[in-house]
Design an enzyme around this catalytic site. Structure first.
Site, mmCIF file in Angstrom:
data_model
loop_
_atom_site.group_PDB
_atom_site.id
_atom_site.type_symbol
_atom_site.label_atom_id
_atom_site.label_comp_id
_atom_site.label_asym_id
_atom_site.label_seq_id
_atom_site.Cartn_x
_atom_site.Cartn_y
_atom_site.Cartn_z
ATOM 1 N N TYR A 184 2.611 9.664 -11.227
ATOM 2 C CA TYR A 184 1.758 8.805 -10.391
ATOM 3 C C TYR A 184 0.996 7.792 -11.251
ATOM 4 C CZ TYR A 184 -1.757 7.634 -6.852
ATOM 5 O OH TYR A 184 -2.569 6.972 -5.963
ATOM 6 N N ASN A 237 0.797 -1.226 0.000
ATOM 7 C CA ASN A 237 0.000 0.000 0.000
ATOM 8 C C ASN A 237 0.831 1.278 0.000
ATOM 9 O OD1 ASN A 237 -2.447 1.735 0.971
ATOM 10 N ND2 ASN A 237 -0.888 1.971 2.564
HETATM 11 P P1 NDP Z 1 -1.102 8.535 2.864
HETATM 12 O O1 NDP Z 1 -0.182 9.628 2.448
HETATM 13 O O2 NDP Z 1 -2.056 8.752 3.966
HETATM 14 O O3 NDP Z 1 -0.254 7.217 3.210
HETATM 15 C C1 NDP Z 1 0.859 6.834 2.482
HETATM 16 C C2 NDP Z 1 1.605 5.787 3.283
HETATM 17 O O4 NDP Z 1 2.726 5.345 2.520
HETATM 18 C C3 NDP Z 1 2.123 6.310 4.611
HETATM 19 O O5 NDP Z 1 1.823 5.363 5.599
HETATM 20 C C4 NDP Z 1 3.623 6.394 4.404
HETATM 21 O O6 NDP Z 1 4.283 6.048 5.606
HETATM 22 C C5 NDP Z 1 3.847 5.312 3.377
HETATM 23 N N1 NDP Z 1 5.076 5.510 2.618
HETATM 24 C C6 NDP Z 1 5.386 6.500 1.743
HETATM 25 N N2 NDP Z 1 6.633 6.348 1.299
HETATM 26 C C7 NDP Z 1 7.137 5.238 1.905
HETATM 27 C C8 NDP Z 1 8.370 4.552 1.876
HETATM 28 N N3 NDP Z 1 9.413 4.989 1.116
HETATM 29 N N4 NDP Z 1 8.521 3.435 2.618
HETATM 30 C C9 NDP Z 1 7.522 2.995 3.393
HETATM 31 N N5 NDP Z 1 6.315 3.579 3.478
HETATM 32 C C10 NDP Z 1 6.128 4.706 2.741
HETATM 33 O O7 NDP Z 1 -1.845 8.106 1.521
HETATM 34 P P2 NDP Z 1 -3.054 7.095 1.228
HETATM 35 O O8 NDP Z 1 -3.392 6.318 2.427
HETATM 36 O O9 NDP Z 1 -4.102 7.857 0.544
HETATM 37 O O10 NDP Z 1 -2.373 6.171 0.132
HETATM 38 C C11 NDP Z 1 -2.131 4.795 0.331
HETATM 39 C C12 NDP Z 1 -2.026 4.124 -1.016
HETATM 40 O O11 NDP Z 1 -3.282 4.203 -1.689
HETATM 41 C C13 NDP Z 1 -0.993 4.767 -1.957
HETATM 42 O O12 NDP Z 1 -0.331 3.765 -2.682
HETATM 43 C C14 NDP Z 1 -1.863 5.598 -2.878
HETATM 44 O O13 NDP Z 1 -1.266 5.816 -4.120
HETATM 45 C C15 NDP Z 1 -3.083 4.699 -2.992
HETATM 46 N N6 NDP Z 1 -4.283 5.388 -3.439
HETATM 47 C C16 NDP Z 1 -4.839 6.388 -2.690
HETATM 48 C C17 NDP Z 1 -5.961 7.039 -3.152
HETATM 49 C C18 NDP Z 1 -6.609 8.137 -2.388
HETATM 50 O O14 NDP Z 1 -7.476 8.826 -2.965
HETATM 51 N N7 NDP Z 1 -6.259 8.361 -1.126
HETATM 52 C C19 NDP Z 1 -6.583 6.679 -4.436
HETATM 53 C C20 NDP Z 1 -5.926 5.611 -5.128
HETATM 54 C C21 NDP Z 1 -4.823 4.987 -4.637
HETATM 55 P P3 NDP Z 1 5.634 6.722 6.173
HETATM 56 O O15 NDP Z 1 5.711 8.120 5.631
HETATM 57 O O16 NDP Z 1 5.456 6.644 7.650
HETATM 58 O O17 NDP Z 1 6.729 5.820 5.685
#
Ligand code: NDP
Length: 257
Positions: free
Chosen positions: A161, A95
């Site tokens: 993206y 995710n």
């Molecule tokens: P958030 O920004 O709330 O969460 C993103 C998460 O990814 C955080 O927990 C962050 O944790 C983690 N993350 C980012 N970079 C890294 C890394 N290098 N290593 C480990 N963890 C990482 O976004 P969402 O919850 O909205 O997004 C979650 C997923 O859902 C993503 O893949 C997004 O593309 C996808 N998505 C979201 C949509 C939406 O409308 N919200 C729609 C379609 C898809 P930390 O920074 O603590 O590492």
């Protein structure tokens, strides 16, 4: 034959990346609420501790493990830790992701590279690690990649993206094809817009509000809207599903304009 009414994941071992906020937080929570032993991963371990406390208060089982999905050594170490804490993960939710808004001609090199590194390479490192370990353990499993509606359609300003998410869908199909004989299923969820930290600022703008009016259901998704599909893909109920990329988007994928 699989039992298509068997949504039971009690006692299964799950690993969720990007569990420190948004969808990942919810996925980890829902899996734990349904009896899975969950390993929640992200870079912000302090947030994972909060999640661990929340899940423990609900009687669930969740461990927090640091992981940077762009760093192969970190991915491997996190899987080692997961194995020693609870065993080989058999439900893996890839995710973790980032979104950088930029038109192609204005795109900074670092933004392009970081987006592909996190959203595509990160999924690959984790899915490959999970697949190798499942094979070694002789267990079957379910890998669930979080792609996006933008992996199937595109809008101005989301090239990096959308490209990364389209690649995740194709990677999902390629892995599904190769791993099916090992009883490892690989599917993708393609959410439309769900309100989280990744997009909260955008939906506070006039442009963001106008975007919501283009969604056929005239609303953003809530993180809870994905609970059912997550459980379906994680459980034996989807035993004959692999290589799918399922939209969950309030009809947004139907809009052609
Ligand atoms: P958030 O920004 O709330 O969460 C993103 C998460 O990814 C955080 O927990 C962050 O944790 C983690 N993350 C980012 N970079 C890294 C890394 N290098 N290593 C480990 N963890 C990482 O976004 P969402 O919850 O909205 O997004 C979650 C997923 O859902 C993503 O893949 C997004 O593309 C996808 N998505 C979201 C949509 C939406 O409308 N919200 C729609 C379609 C898809 P930390 O920074 O603590 O590492």
């Amino acid at each position: 034959m699989s039992d298509s009414f068997d949504f039971n994941i009690d006692g299964k071992i799950a690993l969720v990346t990007g569990a420190s906020s948004g969808l990942g937080w919810r996925f980890a929570q829902v899996l734990a609420q349904n009896g899975a032993r969950v390993v929640a991963c992200a870079r912000r371990v302090d947030r994972l501790q909060d999640l661990m406390e929340e899940v423990a208060a609900e009687g669930g089982n969740l461990q927090a493990v640091a992981m940077d999905v762009t760093d192969r050594a970190s991915v491997s170490l996190a899987f080692d830790q997961a194995e020693s804490l609870v065993g080989t993960p058999e439900i893996i939710v890839n995710n973790a992701g980032i979104a950088v808004a930029s038109r192609v001609l204005d795109m900074k090199d670092d933004d392009w590279l970081a987006t592909l590194d996190t959203n595509l390479n990160g999924v690959f490192w984790c899915a490959r690690e999970a697949g190798r370990r499942l094979l070694a353990s002789g267990k079957g499993g379910s890998i669930i990649n979080i792609a996006s509606l933008l992996g199937k359609r595109v809008l101005p300003g989301v090239a990096a993206y959308a490209t990364s998410k389209a690649a995740v869908i194709q990677l999902t199909k390629a892995m599904a094809l190769e791993l099916a004989k090992h009883n490892i299923r690989v599917n993708a969820i393609c959410p439309g817009y769900i309100l989280t930290e990744i997009n909260g600022d955008y939906f506070d703008t006039d442009e963001g509000r106008a975007m919501i009016r283009t969604i056929p259901q005239r609303r953003l998704g809530d993180v809870s809207d994905l609970d059912g599909l997550l459980l379906l893909l994680a459980s034996p109920a989807s035993g004959f599903m692999t290589g799918s990329a399922i939209n969950i988007d309030g009809g947004h994928g139907l809009v052609t304009g």
